[in-house]
Design a protein around this motif. Structure first.
Motif, mmCIF file in Angstrom:
data_model
loop_
_atom_site.group_PDB
_atom_site.id
_atom_site.type_symbol
_atom_site.label_atom_id
_atom_site.label_comp_id
_atom_site.label_asym_id
_atom_site.label_seq_id
_atom_site.Cartn_x
_atom_site.Cartn_y
_atom_site.Cartn_z
ATOM 1 N N GLY A 54 29.630 -12.111 55.055
ATOM 2 C CA GLY A 54 30.872 -12.437 55.065
ATOM 3 C C GLY A 54 31.610 -11.272 55.235
ATOM 4 N N ASP A 55 30.990 -10.052 55.656
ATOM 5 C CA ASP A 55 31.731 -8.839 56.006
ATOM 6 C C ASP A 55 32.353 -8.177 54.944
ATOM 7 N N THR A 56 31.745 -8.371 53.574
ATOM 8 C CA THR A 56 31.775 -7.459 52.546
ATOM 9 C C THR A 56 31.046 -6.163 52.736
ATOM 10 N N LEU A 57 31.528 -5.168 52.455
ATOM 11 C CA LEU A 57 31.147 -3.671 52.686
ATOM 12 C C LEU A 57 30.677 -2.843 51.513
ATOM 13 N N TYR A 58 29.480 -2.143 51.483
ATOM 14 C CA TYR A 58 29.133 -1.240 50.718
ATOM 15 C C TYR A 58 29.097 -0.090 51.371
ATOM 16 N N TYR A 59 29.247 1.236 50.641
ATOM 17 C CA TYR A 59 28.826 2.517 51.159
ATOM 18 C C TYR A 59 28.322 3.262 49.776
ATOM 19 N N VAL A 60 27.445 3.920 50.205
ATOM 20 C CA VAL A 60 26.798 5.138 49.235
ATOM 21 C C VAL A 60 28.172 6.093 49.197
ATOM 22 N N HIS A 61 28.156 6.760 48.048
ATOM 23 C CA HIS A 61 29.399 7.407 47.732
ATOM 24 C C HIS A 61 29.575 8.775 48.861
ATOM 25 N N SER A 62 28.495 9.272 49.327
ATOM 26 C CA SER A 62 28.440 10.416 50.033
ATOM 27 C C SER A 62 29.074 10.283 51.190
ATOM 28 N N VAL A 63 28.994 9.020 51.799
ATOM 29 C CA VAL A 63 29.507 8.834 53.076
ATOM 30 C C VAL A 63 31.028 8.027 53.123
ATOM 31 N N LYS A 64 31.443 7.707 52.081
ATOM 32 C CA LYS A 64 32.690 6.913 51.934
ATOM 33 C C LYS A 64 33.870 7.682 52.377
ATOM 34 N N GLY A 65 34.700 7.133 53.293
ATOM 35 C CA GLY A 65 35.720 7.485 54.122
ATOM 36 C C GLY A 65 35.227 8.279 55.349
ATOM 37 N N ARG A 66 33.812 8.561 55.452
ATOM 38 C CA ARG A 66 33.563 9.331 56.941
ATOM 39 C C ARG A 66 32.811 8.081 57.788
ATOM 40 N N PHE A 67 31.932 7.131 57.110
ATOM 41 C CA PHE A 67 31.334 6.263 57.898
ATOM 42 C C PHE A 67 31.743 4.931 57.794
ATOM 43 N N THR A 68 31.422 4.111 58.937
ATOM 44 C CA THR A 68 32.207 2.727 58.894
ATOM 45 C C THR A 68 31.101 1.746 59.506
ATOM 46 N N ILE A 69 30.780 0.752 58.644
ATOM 47 C CA ILE A 69 29.717 -0.096 59.299
ATOM 48 C C ILE A 69 30.487 -1.236 59.489
ATOM 49 N N SER A 70 29.995 -1.884 60.570
ATOM 50 C CA SER A 70 30.883 -2.885 61.360
ATOM 51 C C SER A 70 29.505 -3.971 62.031
ATOM 52 N N ARG A 71 29.990 -5.370 62.374
ATOM 53 C CA ARG A 71 28.999 -6.204 62.941
ATOM 54 C C ARG A 71 29.889 -6.974 64.244
ATOM 55 N N ASP A 72 29.231 -7.343 65.167
ATOM 56 C CA ASP A 72 29.601 -8.246 66.083
ATOM 57 C C ASP A 72 28.498 -9.318 66.399
#
Length: 121
Positions: A54-72
């Protein structure tokens, strides 16, 4: 037969960007939670980012604001856009799939073979 095939890794200078892709086949992609893990030399594999069905996202703290996960879902592909890369991001990056978010974060059903990301300082 389920296959997860990563691509997009390589060598990049610190501060640069890379986009990883993971093409999935053999599963109902849209119903799976997808994740990216990484394993640096001498370290344990760690979860980096997760995107639910459902496109809910989670990031480990060390990559927040730098990495973006997405799906097609039309392309059965999950991406990891990595910006402002640092030497500490050097690792083999793995794509993972799980029937739920809990599964993909604890014990994924399927793994890709990994793609190397090397950041030069």
């Amino acid at each position: 037969q389920v296959q997860l095939v990563e691509s997009g890794g390589g060598l990049v200078q610190a501060g640069g960007s890379l986009r990883l892709s993971c093409a999935a086949s053999g599963l109902t992609f849209g119903s799976y939670a997808m994740g990216w893990y990484r394993q640096a030399p001498g370290k344990e594999r760690e979860l980096v980012a997760v995107i639910s069905s459902g496109d809910t996202l989670y990031y480990v703290h060390s990559v927040k604001g730098r990495f973006t996960i997405s799906r097609d879902n039309a392309k059965n592909t999950v991406y990891l856009q990595m910006n402002s890369l640092s030497f500490e991001d050097t690792a083999v990056y793995y794509c993972a799939a799980g029937s739920t978010v809990v599964v993909v974060t604890r014990s994924p059903d399927y793994w890709g073979q990994g793609t190397q990301v090397t950041v030069s300082s």
